[in-house]
Design an enzyme around this catalytic site. Structure first.
Site, short mmCIF file in Angstrom:
data_model
loop_
_atom_site.label_atom_id
_atom_site.label_comp_id
_atom_site.label_asym_id
_atom_site.label_seq_id
_atom_site.Cartn_x
_atom_site.Cartn_y
_atom_site.Cartn_z
N CYS A 96 0.80 -1.23 0.00
CA CYS A 96 0.00 0.00 0.00
C CYS A 96 0.83 1.28 0.00
O CYS A 96 0.30 2.36 -0.22
CB CYS A 96 -0.92 0.01 1.23
SG CYS A 96 -0.02 -0.02 2.80
N GLU A 134 -7.07 -5.89 -1.24
CA GLU A 134 -7.23 -4.86 -0.20
C GLU A 134 -6.08 -3.88 -0.28
O GLU A 134 -4.94 -4.27 -0.61
CB GLU A 134 -7.26 -5.56 1.17
CG GLU A 134 -7.33 -4.62 2.36
CD GLU A 134 -6.01 -4.52 3.11
OE1 GLU A 134 -6.00 -3.98 4.22
OE2 GLU A 134 -4.96 -4.98 2.56
N ARG A 178 -9.97 1.56 11.18
CA ARG A 178 -9.12 1.14 10.05
C ARG A 178 -9.95 1.08 8.79
O ARG A 178 -10.70 0.13 8.56
CB ARG A 178 -8.48 -0.22 10.34
CG ARG A 178 -7.46 -0.68 9.31
CD ARG A 178 -6.94 -2.07 9.64
NE ARG A 178 -5.79 -2.44 8.81
CZ ARG A 178 -4.53 -2.21 9.11
NH1 ARG A 178 -4.25 -1.59 10.25
NH2 ARG A 178 -3.55 -2.57 8.31
N ARG A 180 -10.15 0.67 4.79
CA ARG A 180 -9.38 0.09 3.69
C ARG A 180 -10.27 -0.07 2.46
O ARG A 180 -11.47 -0.31 2.57
CB ARG A 180 -8.81 -1.27 4.09
CG ARG A 180 -7.65 -1.20 5.09
CD ARG A 180 -6.45 -0.52 4.46
NE ARG A 180 -5.27 -0.51 5.30
CZ ARG A 180 -4.94 0.47 6.13
NH1 ARG A 180 -5.75 1.52 6.26
NH2 ARG A 180 -3.81 0.44 6.81
#
Length: 476
Positions: A96, A134, A178, A180
């Site tokens: 990421c 993801e 969180r 995502r």
């Protein structure tokens, strides 16, 4: 006062289905967050890809045994020529950093960003029924939107119906904020591929104390409801507040920073013995350091004459005294700035202390953080008393502890019997890179209804031998 039973977050032990309903390849496998969820649904891992040696050790210790000896490690994805035949699903948390601020937002210009092209290449070649990927929320931000749309188009071009959504771990029972991006693709020849829908929030409303053993079955304090004007002065509510901060309640955490201000911000001049005059000088620098008239930086040092614009009778010796107290430091051009000049660095090794009744822990990261949790509760009916009580009862008495890798394990929804890396910091880094298990479970559960052409997953629930978990809320 209600008793809070901390049972909705008791996590399942690792289980492996005796009936394999589908096969999958685990790309960028890390320590196995995707795998745990998919095996719970009856998946059989046919191969995995990871290059981090320490992550591979943890992955193999938890998943690779005499029953999985035929499962190949694919290694570096750029060197993978093909997947095993007849794969139903491909999953992975593609690196990421290219899409995050920490990674300088280089996108496809970053070699790690180019790994997406290897993903597309292998998906095109193997043509699995579906995939789940993801990444950080930043991938879908306006700055990266052109690259994101290009990526989605690549998957569409090779024959997939593609959908994406931003999901928060909190909405699936984990007390972590969180967010995502999840990308789901279903091969266009699969019946009803276009009908896939992302899961809805579970509405479990977890608390941080769910992951803290010392607070099991503890009584939650009643929080005072206040007029927002009392908390924010002139009802000036900061736009940076999250969904977890209510405008009529005091924050459930304290941040240590000389660069920010707020009713739960602790400054170095709050900790050290300082006069009211010295506090005024410090706040003058805090409030005016970002003014463009003093420089082009996000935060600029101020010269004596700048301070005197606001405090006309200020003497140079007063600024030097703050230097002696290690609150200010003098720059080469005789200006003054804070010693604690990096926000996330905190003060004295502490950036944030979270009260146990807080809803969430901030997003776990691979780089770690200076976050701690208080070992007692705190309440007050006004901001001034709240801060004073915190400093007296919690900070000065050191009634706070650091979050550990075991806490991170729970915050990511990993099973209770998951074997962690022996080094706590390495384990915390690995969990910071991991995917929240319950989120994957519910994304994949909805997907299975389509690619396996079945109306529900009840059979998956019956296919486990020796299944032991206390609550069906997270993984059901």
């Amino acid at each position: 006062m209600p008793t809070y039973h901390s049972n909705q977050l008791q996590l399942p032990l690792k289980v492996v289905s005796t009936v394999h309903r589908f096969s999958f390849v685990d790309l960028f496998a890390g320590i196995g967050g995707f795998r745990i969820a998919l095996e719970k649904l009856g998946g059989k891992c046919r191969a995995y890809s990871e290059i981090d040696k320490e992550a591979i050790k943890v992955y193999q210790q938890n998943f690779i045994n005499y029953l999985t000896q035929d499962e190949p490690s694919l290694g570096d994805i750029t060197q993978v020529e093909a997947f095993p035949d007849n794969i139903d699903l491909v999953v992975g948390g593609v690196p990421c950093q290219p899409w995050s601020v920490a990674g300088q937002l280089k996108g496809f210009a970053d070699p790690r960003g180019k790994l997406w092209f290897d993903v597309v290449r292998l998906i095109k070649q193997s043509q699995p029924k579906a995939f789940i990927f993801e990444n950080v929320r930043g991938l879908a931000n306006p700055k990266n939107r052109d690259s994101f749309e290009f990526l989605l188009q690549q998957f569409t071009t090779i024959g997939y119906q593609v959908k994406w959504n931003i999901l928060n771990a909190y909405d699936f029972g984990l007390p972590q904020n969180r967010e995502r991006v999840f990308i789901v693709g279903i091969r266009q020849d699969i019946a009803n591929a276009e009908e896939y829908e992302f899961p809805s929030p579970l509405n479990l409303n977890p608390k941080v104390l769910d992951i803290l053993d010392e607070f099991k079955n503890h009584q939650l304090p009643q929080k005072a409801k206040l007029d927002p004007d009392v908390i924010f002065k002139n009802n000036n509510i900061p736009p940076s507040r999250t969904r977890f901060q209510k405008s009529n309640e005091l924050n459930d955490f304290f941040i240590f920073s000389d660069l920010r201000n707020g009713h739960t911000t602790i400054h170095s001049w709050d900790i050290l013995e300082t006069t009211a005059r010295e506090k005024e000088i410090c706040l003058t620098l805090l409030k005016n350091r970002r003014r463009k008239k003093y420089g082009k930086k996000d935060g600029n040092p101020l010269a004596l004459e700048h301070f005197q614009e606001f405090i006309p009778d200020l003497c140079p010796s007063e600024l030097e005294e703050l230097v002696n107290k290690n609150i200010f430091r003098k720059t080469d051009n005789n200006k003054y700035e804070f010693v604690n000049s990096k926000n996330m660095s905190g003060i004295n090794g502490v950036y944030r202390i979270i009260l146990p009744n807080c809803d969430v822990v901030p997003t776990l990261t691979a780089t770690g953080s200076k976050n701690f949790y208080a070992t007692c509760f705190l309440n007050a009916d006004n901001p001034e008393d709240y801060k004073k009580k915190f400093l007296k009862r919690i900070y000065k008495q050191q009634k706070y502890k650091p979050f550990t890798a075991q806490h991170a394990c729970k915050l990511q929804g990993f099973p209770e019997d998951f074997v962690l890396h022996s080094h706590d910091k390495t384990a915390q880094k690995q969990f910071g890179n991991a995917v929240p298990v319950p989120v994957v479970f519910h994304v994949a559960k909805h997907l299975m209804k389509i690619i396996l052409n079945c109306s529900d997953n009840s059979n998956a629930q019956r296919s486990f031998v020796g299944l032991r978990y206390a609550s069906p809320n997270l993984l059901s």
